[in-house]
Motif scaffolding. Structure first.
Motif, PDB file in Angstrom:
ATOM      1  N   GLU A  67       7.210 -16.878   2.507  1.00 16.53           N
ATOM      2  CA  GLU A  67       6.155 -17.685   3.111  1.00 16.53           C
ATOM      3  C   GLU A  67       6.601 -18.107   4.511  1.00 16.53           C
ATOM      4  OE1 GLU A  67       3.434 -21.623   2.088  1.00 16.53           O
ATOM      5  OE2 GLU A  67       4.985 -20.972   0.692  1.00 16.53           O
ATOM      6  N   GLY A  68       5.686 -18.029   5.469  1.00 15.59           N
ATOM      7  CA  GLY A  68       6.009 -18.356   6.852  1.00 15.59           C
ATOM      8  C   GLY A  68       6.424 -17.137   7.668  1.00 15.59           C
ATOM      9  N   THR A  69       6.594 -15.992   7.010  1.00 17.70           N
ATOM     10  CA  THR A  69       6.957 -14.760   7.700  1.00 17.70           C
ATOM     11  C   THR A  69       5.710 -13.935   7.966  1.00 17.70           C
ATOM     12  OG1 THR A  69       9.092 -14.705   6.567  1.00 17.70           O
ATOM     13  CG2 THR A  69       8.330 -12.647   7.538  1.00 17.70           C
ATOM     14  N   LYS A  70       5.601 -13.406   9.191  1.00 19.26           N
ATOM     15  CA  LYS A  70       4.470 -12.547   9.537  1.00 19.26           C
ATOM     16  C   LYS A  70       5.034 -11.233  10.075  1.00 19.26           C
ATOM     17  CE  LYS A  70       0.342 -12.165  12.394  1.00 19.26           C
ATOM     18  NZ  LYS A  70      -0.539 -12.838  13.374  1.00 19.26           N
ATOM     19  N   ILE A  71       4.564 -10.135   9.474  1.00 18.36           N
ATOM     20  CA  ILE A  71       4.990  -8.803   9.907  1.00 18.36           C
ATOM     21  C   ILE A  71       3.762  -8.046  10.386  1.00 18.36           C
ATOM     22  CG2 ILE A  71       5.940  -6.596   9.161  1.00 18.36           C
ATOM     23  CD1 ILE A  71       7.675  -8.143   7.188  1.00 18.36           C
ATOM     24  N   VAL A  72       3.852  -7.482  11.592  1.00 16.88           N
ATOM     25  CA  VAL A  72       2.788  -6.647  12.127  1.00 16.88           C
ATOM     26  C   VAL A  72       3.370  -5.244  12.255  1.00 16.88           C
ATOM     27  CG1 VAL A  72       1.229  -6.236  14.053  1.00 16.88           C
ATOM     28  CG2 VAL A  72       1.774  -8.580  13.384  1.00 16.88           C
ATOM     29  N   GLY A  73       2.818  -4.300  11.463  1.00 18.56           N
ATOM     30  CA  GLY A  73       3.327  -2.934  11.465  1.00 18.56           C
ATOM     31  C   GLY A  73       3.244  -2.318  10.086  1.00 18.56           C
ATOM     32  N   ASP A  74       3.850  -1.166   9.946  1.00 23.66           N
ATOM     33  CA  ASP A  74       3.798  -0.427   8.689  1.00 23.66           C
ATOM     34  C   ASP A  74       5.098  -0.604   7.917  1.00 23.66           C
ATOM     35  OD1 ASP A  74       1.370   0.449   9.608  1.00 23.66           O
ATOM     36  OD2 ASP A  74       2.083   2.414  10.225  1.00 23.66           O
ATOM     37  N   LEU A  75       4.965  -0.740   6.586  1.00 20.32           N
ATOM     38  CA  LEU A  75       6.123  -0.865   5.700  1.00 20.32           C
ATOM     39  C   LEU A  75       6.093   0.256   4.666  1.00 20.32           C
ATOM     40  CD1 LEU A  75       6.037  -4.689   4.915  1.00 20.32           C
ATOM     41  CD2 LEU A  75       7.518  -3.516   6.510  1.00 20.32           C
ATOM     42  N   THR A  76       7.227   0.910   4.472  1.00 20.96           N
ATOM     43  CA  THR A  76       7.353   1.953   3.463  1.00 20.96           C
ATOM     44  C   THR A  76       8.623   1.675   2.664  1.00 20.96           C
ATOM     45  OG1 THR A  76       6.313   3.556   4.936  1.00 20.96           O
ATOM     46  CG2 THR A  76       7.513   4.438   3.062  1.00 20.96           C
ATOM     47  N   SER A  77       8.494   1.746   1.326  1.00 18.51           N
ATOM     48  CA  SER A  77       9.641   1.464   0.471  1.00 18.51           C
ATOM     49  C   SER A  77       9.484   2.164  -0.871  1.00 18.51           C
ATOM     50  CB  SER A  77       9.750  -0.045   0.245  1.00 18.51           C
ATOM     51  OG  SER A  77      10.791  -0.329  -0.666  1.00 18.51           O
ATOM     52  N   LYS A  78      10.600   2.389  -1.545  1.00 20.08           N
ATOM     53  CA  LYS A  78      10.566   2.914  -2.904  1.00 20.08           C
ATOM     54  C   LYS A  78      10.716   1.784  -3.914  1.00 20.08           C
ATOM     55  CE  LYS A  78      12.264   7.498  -1.798  1.00 20.08           C
ATOM     56  NZ  LYS A  78      13.260   8.527  -2.048  1.00 20.08           N
ATOM     57  N   GLY A  79      11.027   0.588  -3.431  1.00 21.11           N
ATOM     58  CA  GLY A  79      11.226  -0.555  -4.314  1.00 21.11           C
ATOM     59  C   GLY A  79       9.983  -1.404  -4.449  1.00 21.11           C
ATOM     60  N   ASP A  80      10.091  -2.467  -5.247  1.00 21.61           N
ATOM     61  CA  ASP A  80       9.002  -3.405  -5.472  1.00 21.61           C
ATOM     62  C   ASP A  80       8.867  -4.347  -4.271  1.00 21.61           C
ATOM     63  OD1 ASP A  80       8.808  -2.242  -7.948  1.00 21.61           O
ATOM     64  OD2 ASP A  80       9.809  -3.868  -9.004  1.00 21.61           O
ATOM     65  N   PHE A  81       7.674  -4.933  -4.109  1.00 22.04           N
ATOM     66  CA  PHE A  81       7.420  -5.900  -3.053  1.00 22.04           C
ATOM     67  C   PHE A  81       6.951  -7.213  -3.658  1.00 22.04           C
ATOM     68  CE2 PHE A  81       7.100  -2.520   0.157  1.00 22.04           C
ATOM     69  CZ  PHE A  81       7.691  -3.157   1.240  1.00 22.04           C
ATOM     70  N   ARG A  82       7.474  -8.314  -3.137  1.00 25.02           N
ATOM     71  CA  ARG A  82       6.969  -9.663  -3.414  1.00 25.02           C
ATOM     72  C   ARG A  82       6.560 -10.202  -2.046  1.00 25.02           C
ATOM     73  NH1 ARG A  82       5.390 -13.796  -7.103  1.00 25.02           N
ATOM     74  NH2 ARG A  82       5.247 -15.602  -5.750  1.00 25.02           N
ATOM     75  N   ILE A  83       5.262 -10.497  -1.874  1.00 22.34           N
ATOM     76  CA  ILE A  83       4.758 -10.912  -0.572  1.00 22.34           C
ATOM     77  C   ILE A  83       4.190 -12.318  -0.677  1.00 22.34           C
ATOM     78  CG2 ILE A  83       3.103 -10.402   1.269  1.00 22.34           C
ATOM     79  CD1 ILE A  83       3.322  -7.415   0.270  1.00 22.34           C
TER      80      ILE A  83
ATOM     81  N   VAL B 126       1.046  -0.860   4.006  1.00 16.57           N
ATOM     82  CA  VAL B 126       2.161  -0.977   3.071  1.00 16.57           C
ATOM     83  C   VAL B 126       2.080   0.200   2.103  1.00 16.57           C
ATOM     84  CG1 VAL B 126       3.263  -2.394   1.293  1.00 16.57           C
ATOM     85  CG2 VAL B 126       2.105  -3.494   3.229  1.00 16.57           C
ATOM     86  N   LYS B 127       3.177   0.926   1.956  1.00 16.29           N
ATOM     87  CA  LYS B 127       3.219   2.064   1.040  1.00 16.29           C
ATOM     88  C   LYS B 127       4.509   1.977   0.227  1.00 16.29           C
ATOM     89  CE  LYS B 127       2.900   7.077   0.904  1.00 16.29           C
ATOM     90  NZ  LYS B 127       2.756   8.317   1.676  1.00 16.29           N
ATOM     91  N   THR B 128       4.350   1.990  -1.106  1.00 17.34           N
ATOM     92  CA  THR B 128       5.507   1.911  -1.984  1.00 17.34           C
ATOM     93  C   THR B 128       5.228   2.620  -3.304  1.00 17.34           C
ATOM     94  OG1 THR B 128       7.067   0.416  -3.097  1.00 17.34           O
ATOM     95  CG2 THR B 128       4.782  -0.327  -2.922  1.00 17.34           C
ATOM     96  N   THR B 129       6.276   3.083  -3.940  1.00 21.81           N
ATOM     97  CA  THR B 129       6.138   3.658  -5.278  1.00 21.81           C
ATOM     98  C   THR B 129       6.380   2.591  -6.334  1.00 21.81           C
ATOM     99  OG1 THR B 129       8.456   4.332  -5.231  1.00 21.81           O
ATOM    100  CG2 THR B 129       6.824   5.971  -4.557  1.00 21.81           C
ATOM    101  N   GLY B 130       6.734   1.384  -5.884  1.00 20.00           N
ATOM    102  CA  GLY B 130       7.003   0.283  -6.800  1.00 20.00           C
ATOM    103  C   GLY B 130       5.790  -0.601  -7.020  1.00 20.00           C
ATOM    104  N   LYS B 131       6.035  -1.746  -7.643  1.00 15.58           N
ATOM    105  CA  LYS B 131       4.997  -2.730  -7.954  1.00 15.58           C
ATOM    106  C   LYS B 131       4.881  -3.711  -6.791  1.00 15.58           C
ATOM    107  CE  LYS B 131       3.920  -6.317 -11.333  1.00 15.58           C
ATOM    108  NZ  LYS B 131       4.356  -6.995 -12.548  1.00 15.58           N
TER     109      LYS B 131
END
Length: 141
Positions: A23-39, A47-52
């Protein structure tokens, strides 16, 4: 020989880890990961991921999201494409386009989208073909 195995294990552990956008973080751009994301912060981009993907109450995504499963308590605006399940809690607010295999919505969630359910369409088409084939054979008998 043994040190090589440790390096491989560390690489595998890192790719399946959870990525946290606080919380309080702002990202402008593309994210790619094989892991899970908590936003819990804000992402403006793709945002592109193979995780949850888990979007907390303070989380916001503006753009596109592509993954397997997503669990929303926060907000989303854009194009959402999931191969698995989209779960919306009562505080979720989703707008845009959604493509998903399954959908679970709690009462109170806002879901203003055009939605396509991929898995269900195939099952329905197969069921209709089987019914038509069954009814044709019944008529000739």
């Amino acid at each position: 020989m043994f040190s090589d195995n440790k390096k491989d294990k560390k690489k595998m552990e890192n790719t399946s880890g959870q990525n946290i956008i606080s919380e309080g973080t702002k990202i402008v751009g593309d994210l790619t990961s094989k892991g899970d994301f908590r936003i819990d912060g804000t992402i403006e981009g793709n945002v592109k991921t193979t995780g949850k993907i888990v979007v907390g109450k303070s989380g916001l995504i503006k753009g596109s999201l592509q993954g397997t499963d997503a669990y929303f308590e926060g907000k989303f605006s854009g194009k959402l494409a999931l191969s698995g399940t989209l779960t919306l809690k009562s505080s979720a607010h989703i707008e845009g386009e959604v493509i998903s295999g399954k959908l679970a919505v709690e009462p109170g969630a806002t879901f203003n989208v055009t939605c396509v359910m991929k898995g269900t369409v195939k099952e329905m088409n197969n069921g209709e073909q089987q019914r038509e084939a069954g009814s044709k054979s019944e008529k000739t008998a």
